[in-house]
Design a protein around this motif. Structure first.
Motif, PDB file in Angstrom:
ATOM      1  N   HIS A 203      13.752 -23.945 -19.953  1.00 39.65           N
ATOM      2  CA  HIS A 203      12.963 -24.691 -18.977  1.00 39.65           C
ATOM      3  C   HIS A 203      13.209 -24.194 -17.556  1.00 39.65           C
ATOM      4  O   HIS A 203      12.290 -24.203 -16.720  1.00 39.65           O
ATOM      5  N   PRO A 210       4.999 -27.081 -17.977  1.00 39.89           N
ATOM      6  CA  PRO A 210       5.497 -28.468 -17.912  1.00 39.89           C
ATOM      7  C   PRO A 210       6.255 -28.842 -19.187  1.00 39.89           C
ATOM      8  O   PRO A 210       5.907 -28.404 -20.284  1.00 39.89           O
ATOM      9  N   HIS A 213       6.568 -34.538 -23.521  1.00 40.96           N
ATOM     10  CA  HIS A 213       7.356 -35.716 -23.890  1.00 40.96           C
ATOM     11  C   HIS A 213       8.211 -35.425 -25.124  1.00 40.96           C
ATOM     12  O   HIS A 213       9.344 -35.928 -25.228  1.00 40.96           O
ATOM     13  N   SER A 216      11.120 -33.466 -23.897  1.00 40.64           N
ATOM     14  CA  SER A 216      12.012 -34.361 -23.160  1.00 40.64           C
ATOM     15  C   SER A 216      12.876 -35.163 -24.129  1.00 40.64           C
ATOM     16  O   SER A 216      14.090 -35.306 -23.935  1.00 40.64           O
ATOM     17  N   ARG A 245      12.070 -29.055 -10.524  1.00 42.98           N
ATOM     18  CA  ARG A 245      11.164 -30.192 -10.352  1.00 42.98           C
ATOM     19  C   ARG A 245       9.769 -29.911 -10.899  1.00 42.98           C
ATOM     20  O   ARG A 245       9.071 -30.816 -11.366  1.00 42.98           O
ATOM     21  N   PHE A 248       8.261 -31.176 -14.424  1.00 42.00           N
ATOM     22  CA  PHE A 248       8.059 -32.586 -14.747  1.00 42.00           C
ATOM     23  C   PHE A 248       6.681 -33.060 -14.293  1.00 42.00           C
ATOM     24  O   PHE A 248       6.156 -32.605 -13.262  1.00 42.00           O
ATOM     25  N   ASN A 251       7.741 -37.515 -10.479  1.00 45.50           N
ATOM     26  CA  ASN A 251       9.132 -37.736 -10.080  1.00 45.50           C
ATOM     27  C   ASN A 251       9.788 -38.793 -10.971  1.00 45.50           C
ATOM     28  O   ASN A 251      10.984 -38.706 -11.290  1.00 45.50           O
ATOM     29  N   HIS A 253       9.096 -39.267 -14.131  1.00 47.30           N
ATOM     30  CA  HIS A 253       9.415 -38.564 -15.379  1.00 47.30           C
ATOM     31  C   HIS A 253      10.722 -37.785 -15.222  1.00 47.30           C
ATOM     32  O   HIS A 253      11.589 -37.812 -16.106  1.00 47.30           O
ATOM     33  N   ARG A 254      10.880 -37.118 -14.108  1.00 50.79           N
ATOM     34  CA  ARG A 254      12.089 -36.325 -13.856  1.00 50.79           C
ATOM     35  C   ARG A 254      13.336 -37.203 -13.837  1.00 50.79           C
ATOM     36  O   ARG A 254      14.340 -36.897 -14.505  1.00 50.79           O
ATOM     37  N   VAL A 257      14.229 -38.509 -17.360  1.00 54.15           N
ATOM     38  CA  VAL A 257      14.830 -37.495 -18.230  1.00 54.15           C
ATOM     39  C   VAL A 257      16.261 -37.199 -17.794  1.00 54.15           C
ATOM     40  O   VAL A 257      17.179 -37.120 -18.634  1.00 54.15           O
TER      41      VAL A 257
END
Length: 460
Positions: A203, A210, A213, A216, A245, A248, A251, A253-254, A257
């Motif tokens: 990643h 991206p 899910h 993630s 960043r 994701f 923000n 979502h970031r 995770v």
């Protein structure tokens, strides 16, 4: 694509052939701390997560009889013979007859989180359901752990955009494959650590893609399990702070995770540590196999009240003792118990081959690691080694000892990939074909010598 230009395939072939050979050749409890791991696997498989003092009569008898045989092979050069092997095969499980486990002092080592035994415990549970005898329970647990371990490493190598040859080389060291082939939590720990490193690296090197899910969820799951495997590695999930960043969706979502990848695993791992301390170490003192008198409570008090003195102990251990050379040898050519190693002369070409591959990796990152990435990975390496040494000081070193005892080179294997970004690439210009040849030759020589050593140690 040939095997030499496919690190994942190269690993699978050599680890599969030599790993299964070692799995069958290494005698029962010939792996490092394997008696303890067998007991702990039984406990986890039967739901006794906080330990038990009893087991079916056959399991206790196998432990007692075979521990004596392993000890005899070390101390009196008495080999395993067919009569002994037939005797071990003949031990019945006797599930309905519970007897005390031998050598109860081994419970001081049974502090690993139950989740770290998940693959082996599943195999053990299947064996109990099939009413297999104790010796077959051991080998089935080995097999289950082996299959999960090499599958995780194979997945890690397969998805790495860079460092694939480096990871393949480390995973095919004699010590690595021996750990895969015996019953130990190191198998699951190494596999998860390598896979987690590969996921984060992928990643980080593909910021334009991206993270989904599903990816993630996979990252969160692997990081959680990794934090449970061995408490010394509980901070490895902090590596996720390097994720860019851009991958994701938002923000939120970031942050979700990052939070779920780090804190639940670390908090639960610390919680298990406190529970295990209360269960196993509260108010006790004991003697290690090396004859050292240990008092964990007093040692913890010494560290808390004399932090600068303990800092000197750490520095003395790392820089003024044989810690580094011993660790390099143990990481490369150790086969389980510290008394079983390949000839030291073999260490030189194996270690040299590893260094050549590490600095000649043909699959390079498109952009060099940033100073921040190097700083984060270096910090995690230093903190992990410090935590590991501190645990050993508490559990395996005499009170206020000047040098920390018990560190083994295999403890470095899960964090070895973190060194990759600190190493220069293409110092030695290697093509994928040439790099694959070096790894194949190293693996054939090192793993072939391992098989010869096991036969010589236990059967001749």
């Amino acid at each position: 694509m040939t095997m030499l230009t496919s690190p994942a395939r190269l690993f699978l072939v050599f680890a599969g052939i030599f790993g299964l050979s070692l799995l069958m050749l290494v005698p029962p409890f010939g792996g490092a701390d394997e008696p303890m791991h067998f007991e702990r696997t039984y406990e986890v498989a039967t739901g006794n997560f906080l330990g038990t003092t009893e087991a079916p009569a056959g399991i206790s008898l196998l432990l007692e009889r075979n521990l004596a045989a392993v000890d005899a092979s070390f101390t009196r050069d008495i080999p395993f013979d067919w009569e002994l092997i037939r005797e071990l095969h003949a031990i019945a499980l006797q599930q309905n007859e519970m007897t005390p486990l031998p050598h109860p002092e081994r419970k001081i080592m049974a502090i690993h989180n139950p989740l770290s035994y998940l693959p082996a415990a599943v195999g053990f549970r299947i064996g109990l359901w099939l009413e297999l005898d104790p010796l077959y329970l051991l080998y089935l647990s080995r097999l289950a752990s082996f299959l999960v371990g090499i599958s995780l490493v194979w997945l890690a190598i397969r998805q790495l955009p860079a460092h694939a040859y480096r990871l393949c080389m480390v995973a095919l060291l004699p010590t690595s494959v021996f750990q895969f082939a015996t019953l130990t939590v190191d198998t699951f720990t190494i596999g998860l650590a390598f896979l987690f490193f590969a996921m984060v690296t992928r990643h980080c090197t593909q910021p334009s893609r991206p993270i989904t899910h599903r990816q993630s969820a996979a990252l969160i799951t692997v990081s959680f399990l990794l934090a449970q495997c061995k408490s010394a590695y509980l901070i490895l999930p902090l590596l996720v702070i390097l994720l860019p960043r851009e991958i994701f969706i938002s923000n939120r979502h970031r942050l979700t995770v990052l939070f779920l990848s780090m804190f639940p695993g670390i908090v639960i791992s610390i919680g298990w540590l406190l529970l295990a301390r209360q269960e196993y170490f509260d108010g006790i003192d004991y003697q290690t196999w090396a004859g050292l008198e240990v008092n964990p409570d007093a040692q913890i008090w010494f560290i808390l009240t004399e932090p600068f003195t303990y800092l000197l102990v750490l520095l003395r251990t790392v820089f003024a003792s044989p810690w580094f050379p011993d660790s390099m040898i143990g990481m490369t050519i150790s086969l389980g118990w510290s008394r079983v190693t390949l000839p030291v002369l073999l260490f030189v070409p194996l270690f040299a081959s590893m260094v050549v591959v590490l600095v000649g990796e043909p699959l390079r990152l498109q952009t060099p690691p940033t100073l921040r990435q190097k700083a984060v990975q270096t910090s995690i390496i230093v903190m992990t080694i410090t935590i590991s040494l501190t645990f050993l000081y508490i559990q395996w070193t005499q009170l206020q000892g000047e040098i920390i005892k018990g560190f083994q080179g295999r403890y470095l294997l899960p964090i070895l990939p973190l060194f990759f970004c600190l190493l220069p690439s293409k110092v030695v210009p290697l093509t994928p074909q040439r790099c694959g040849k070096i790894i194949a030759i190293m693996a054939f020589v090192g793993l072939g010598a391992s098989i010869v050593k096991i036969i010589e140690q236990y059967y001749i």
